[in-house]
Enzyme design. Structure first.
Site, mmCIF file in Angstrom:
data_model
loop_
_atom_site.group_PDB
_atom_site.id
_atom_site.type_symbol
_atom_site.label_atom_id
_atom_site.label_comp_id
_atom_site.label_asym_id
_atom_site.label_seq_id
_atom_site.Cartn_x
_atom_site.Cartn_y
_atom_site.Cartn_z
ATOM 1 N N GLU A 270 0.849 -1.182 0.000
ATOM 2 C CA GLU A 270 0.000 0.000 0.000
ATOM 3 C C GLU A 270 0.887 1.235 0.000
ATOM 4 O O GLU A 270 1.890 1.259 0.703
ATOM 5 C CB GLU A 270 -0.848 0.002 1.260
ATOM 6 C CG GLU A 270 -2.215 0.542 1.016
ATOM 7 C CD GLU A 270 -3.210 -0.217 1.865
ATOM 8 O OE1 GLU A 270 -3.121 -0.073 3.085
ATOM 9 O OE2 GLU A 270 -4.042 -0.945 1.291
ATOM 10 N N TYR B 248 7.647 0.247 -7.802
ATOM 11 C CA TYR B 248 6.657 -0.839 -7.748
ATOM 12 C C TYR B 248 6.249 -1.275 -9.160
ATOM 13 O O TYR B 248 6.163 -2.464 -9.453
ATOM 14 C CB TYR B 248 5.424 -0.407 -6.958
ATOM 15 C CG TYR B 248 5.737 0.098 -5.554
ATOM 16 C CD1 TYR B 248 6.832 -0.390 -4.853
ATOM 17 C CD2 TYR B 248 4.945 1.064 -4.940
ATOM 18 C CE1 TYR B 248 7.136 0.066 -3.577
ATOM 19 C CE2 TYR B 248 5.229 1.524 -3.667
ATOM 20 C CZ TYR B 248 6.328 1.030 -2.995
ATOM 21 O OH TYR B 248 6.626 1.487 -1.740
#
Ligand code: COA
Length: 152
Positions: free
Chosen positions: A108, A119
């Site tokens: 998250e 990411y």
């Protein structure tokens, strides 16, 4: 004598902007590390394990549950950012979590964090948004973006 909790906190204190309240306290990390499903990785300045008596340049902290694992925190000391250490930690996290049996990896991120490019580079996809998840004092709350990577 430097231990791994010292190494994590050294990077934690340097890497996270206090404005966002994302950094964990020493007590929170210490409590997490004694949980059997919590894992961490440390990287020295060349990306491999730090030498005896040396601080770390980066760390990753994660928690497994059934066939999933969540990357709770990843950070690199600003003095050593942009040199590939975050990428090495991410690659090692993906490999070790999958070796432990994880088929879905989650993380998250605060909306707008430049870590997003890291990411995406490793194939994580944006799968959700939690509105106003990060509260920050008098500042406007920020959304959390959820990313997932499925094992191929
Ligand atoms: C996110 C973080 C761990 C990346 O660590 P790093 O060692 O700098 O990462 P790398 O050098 O491997 O770079 C990874 C990718 O990030 C991006 N990146 C790196 N430095 C960047 C910069 N200054 N500006 C924009 N993007 C950058 C690039 O896409 C890079 O991929 P590339 O090298 O293939 O171009 C680090 O910036 C950090 O600790 N940030 C503060 C803590 C944080 O917010 N963590 C994430 C939430 S837990």
């Amino acid at each position: 004598m430097i231990d791994d909790l010292d190494r994590i906190m050294h990077v934690m204190d340097a890497a996270f902007d206090p404005a966002y309240g994302e950094a964990w306290s020493r007590g929170q990390v210490g409590d997490a590390l004694v949980m059997p499903n919590t894992y961490y990785l440390l990287a020295g300045i060349d990306g491999s394990d730090p030498q005896e008596g040396q601080q770390a340049a980066g760390f990753a902290l994660s928690r497994g549950a059934a066939d999933e694992e969540e990357l709770l925190l990843i950070a690199v000391d600003p003095a050593h950012q942009g040199k590939g250490i975050g990428s090495i930690l991410m690659q090692r996290f993906i490999e070790t979590a999958q070796d432990r049996g994880a088929v879905r990896l989650f993380l998250e991120m605060r909306d707008g964090n430049s870590a997003e490019s890291l990411y995406r580079k490793y194939g994580f996809d944006n799968v959700g948004r939690r509105k106003h998840y990060y509260r920050r004092g008098m500042g406007t709350p920020l959304d959390a973006i959820t990313f997932v990577l499925h094992k191929k």
